[in-house]
Design a protein around this motif. Structure first.
Motif, short mmCIF file in Angstrom:
data_model
loop_
_atom_site.label_atom_id
_atom_site.label_comp_id
_atom_site.label_asym_id
_atom_site.label_seq_id
_atom_site.Cartn_x
_atom_site.Cartn_y
_atom_site.Cartn_z
N ASN A 64 5.62 18.26 4.22
CA ASN A 64 5.67 19.38 3.28
C ASN A 64 5.62 18.93 1.82
N VAL A 65 5.94 17.66 1.56
CA VAL A 65 5.86 17.19 0.16
C VAL A 65 5.11 15.87 -0.03
N MET A 66 4.87 15.12 1.04
CA MET A 66 4.29 13.79 0.85
C MET A 66 2.92 13.64 1.52
N GLU A 67 1.99 13.00 0.82
CA GLU A 67 0.66 12.76 1.37
C GLU A 67 0.74 11.86 2.60
N THR A 68 1.60 10.83 2.52
CA THR A 68 1.74 9.96 3.69
C THR A 68 2.27 10.75 4.88
N GLY A 69 3.06 11.77 4.60
CA GLY A 69 3.58 12.63 5.67
C GLY A 69 2.48 13.45 6.32
N VAL A 70 1.55 13.95 5.49
CA VAL A 70 0.42 14.72 6.02
C VAL A 70 -0.43 13.82 6.93
N LEU A 71 -0.71 12.60 6.44
CA LEU A 71 -1.51 11.67 7.23
C LEU A 71 -0.78 11.28 8.51
N TRP A 72 0.52 11.04 8.39
CA TRP A 72 1.35 10.66 9.54
C TRP A 72 1.21 11.71 10.64
N ARG A 73 1.38 12.97 10.27
CA ARG A 73 1.34 14.06 11.24
C ARG A 73 -0.05 14.16 11.90
N GLU A 74 -1.07 13.98 11.06
CA GLU A 74 -2.44 14.08 11.57
C GLU A 74 -2.75 12.95 12.57
N VAL A 75 -2.38 11.71 12.21
CA VAL A 75 -2.70 10.56 13.07
C VAL A 75 -1.92 10.64 14.38
N VAL A 76 -0.63 10.99 14.29
CA VAL A 76 0.19 11.08 15.50
C VAL A 76 -0.34 12.20 16.40
#
Ligand code: IPM
Ligand code: MG
Length: 370
Positions: A196-208
């Motif tokens: 919800n706030v971090m780009e690495t979090g967006v990528l993390w969710r997508e890759v997983v």
């Protein structure tokens, strides 16, 4: 007697050498009673290495660590080295080992032993039977991201910078470890980030999510924000089976999960690298607790986390699951029998020293195998 199992013991600082002494006792028991012997080498790491060589991790120790089948580490750090420059601090020795050995998957089980359920700060019914496995990414993220540093701006004010950075392969390989382990347990993975706030979090969710759809659709996957996860851990911890998260969130959430079990002194960890051509993984095993300088040298530290880390070593590096089970059962029985070190002391129980606990474990191992 087979002597092809090479271990490097890095006891480190504070209570490290004391708790590692009890691992040596268990290793000795295995050689005497199970005809399993280890080729054990020793080295310095952390403050102890800094005092001796002016660096928290010497090139020789690193080379030794790269060459053995598994490293057993005690703990690093202490106030004595508070004013040492960051690159020489005890923690830098540990971080250097993790990075150089590429130990990207850090397994931190939080398991509540029945006898200790009441020692938890949460209500007993919330934690009895709890068995969570946190898989923490260990070689990336804000711990190692560049640029970093503190700079002085033109107007004299200062600016501190850390960089949170992840690549898709870094995320995928650690998520794969989590999915594989979940299949052998409760078949559920919570992937934890701040999409919800971090780009690495967006990528993390997508890759997983992609990896899950491609290879692990049989495993239940839930995405959860890290702040919510911290809350859920203390609200209803038994909803979790395997959790996979980044380096910093994993550091924080694993301390929280550890405390659910009643004592940081009980929790082991394994840090694993990728498989080489022969299927062998570089590996380092260490208790989750720190060097506890306040009680170092008193002989009162709890050696069980370090002993349980050795059990993880038997399981993951040497495929000796039966012997690992044996050690875990011995720990369970000794606790059920009422022996306690200071950190887990409860009314009506018998307090023992570090060595007293180690002796009780090997006596129990005798009983179990006798
Ligand atoms: C841990 C510790 C380390 C970390 C420190 C000692 C560098 O807290 O293993 O959880 O932050 O990773
Ligand atoms: Mg930590």
């Amino acid at each position: 007697m087979s002597v092809n199992k090479k271990l490097l013991i890095l006891a480190g600082d504070g209570i490290g050498p004391e708790v590692m002494g009890e691992v040596r006792r268990v290793i000795g028991w295995m050689a005497a009673k199970r005809s399993v012997s280890f080729d054990v080498d020793e080295g310095l790491v952390g403050g102890a290495a800094y005092d001796a060589h002016g660096t928290a991790l010497s090139d020789e120790t690193l080379a030794d660590a790269m060459a053995v089948d598994a490293v057993l580490l005690g703990a690093v750090g202490g106030p004595k080295w508070d004013n040492v420059a960051r690159e020489h601090r005890p923690e830098a020795g540990l971080l250097g080992l993790r990075k150089e050995m590429d130990l990207y998957a850090n397994l931190r089980p939080a398991l509540v032993f029945d006898a200790l359920a009441e020692a938890s700060s949460l209500k007993t019914e919330l934690v009895r039977g709890l068995d969570i496995l946190i898989v923490r990414e260990l070689t990336g993220g804000v711990y190692f991201g560049e640029p970093r540093g503190i700079e002085t701006l033109a107007d004299g004010t200062k600016r501190g910078i850390d960089t949170q950075v992840y690549t898709s392969p870094e995320i995928e390989r650690v998520a794969r470890v989590a999915f594989e382990l979940a299949r052998k347990r409760g078949n559920k993975v919570h992937s934890v980030e701040k999409a919800n706030v971090m780009e690495t979090g967006v990528l993390w969710r997508e890759v997983v999510g992609k990896l899950h759809a491609a290879d692990y659709a049989d495993v239940t996957l839930e995405n959860m924000y890290a702040d919510n996860c911290a809350m859920q851990l203390v609200r209803n911890p038994k909803q979790f089976d395997v959790m996979v998260t980044d380096n910093l969130f994993g550091d924080i959430l694993s301390d929280c999960a550890a405390m659910l079990t009643g004592s940081l002194g009980m929790l082991p960890s394994a840090s694993l690298g990728g498989e080489d051509e022969s299927g062998r993984r570089k590996a380092l095993y260490e208790p989750v607790h720190g060097s506890a300088p306040d009680i170092a040298g008193e002989g009162s530290a709890n050696p069980l986390a370090c002993i349980l880390s050795f059990a993880m070593c038997l399981r993951y590096s040497f495929d000796m699951g039966e012997d690992a089970d044996l050690i875990e059962t011995a720990v369970q029985n000794v606790l059920a029998g009422g022996l306690r070190t200071g950190d887990i002391m409860q009314d009506g129980k018998a307090r023992v020293s570090t060595t007293g606990m180690g002796e009780a474990i090997t006596m129990e191992l005798d009983k179990l195998t006798g």
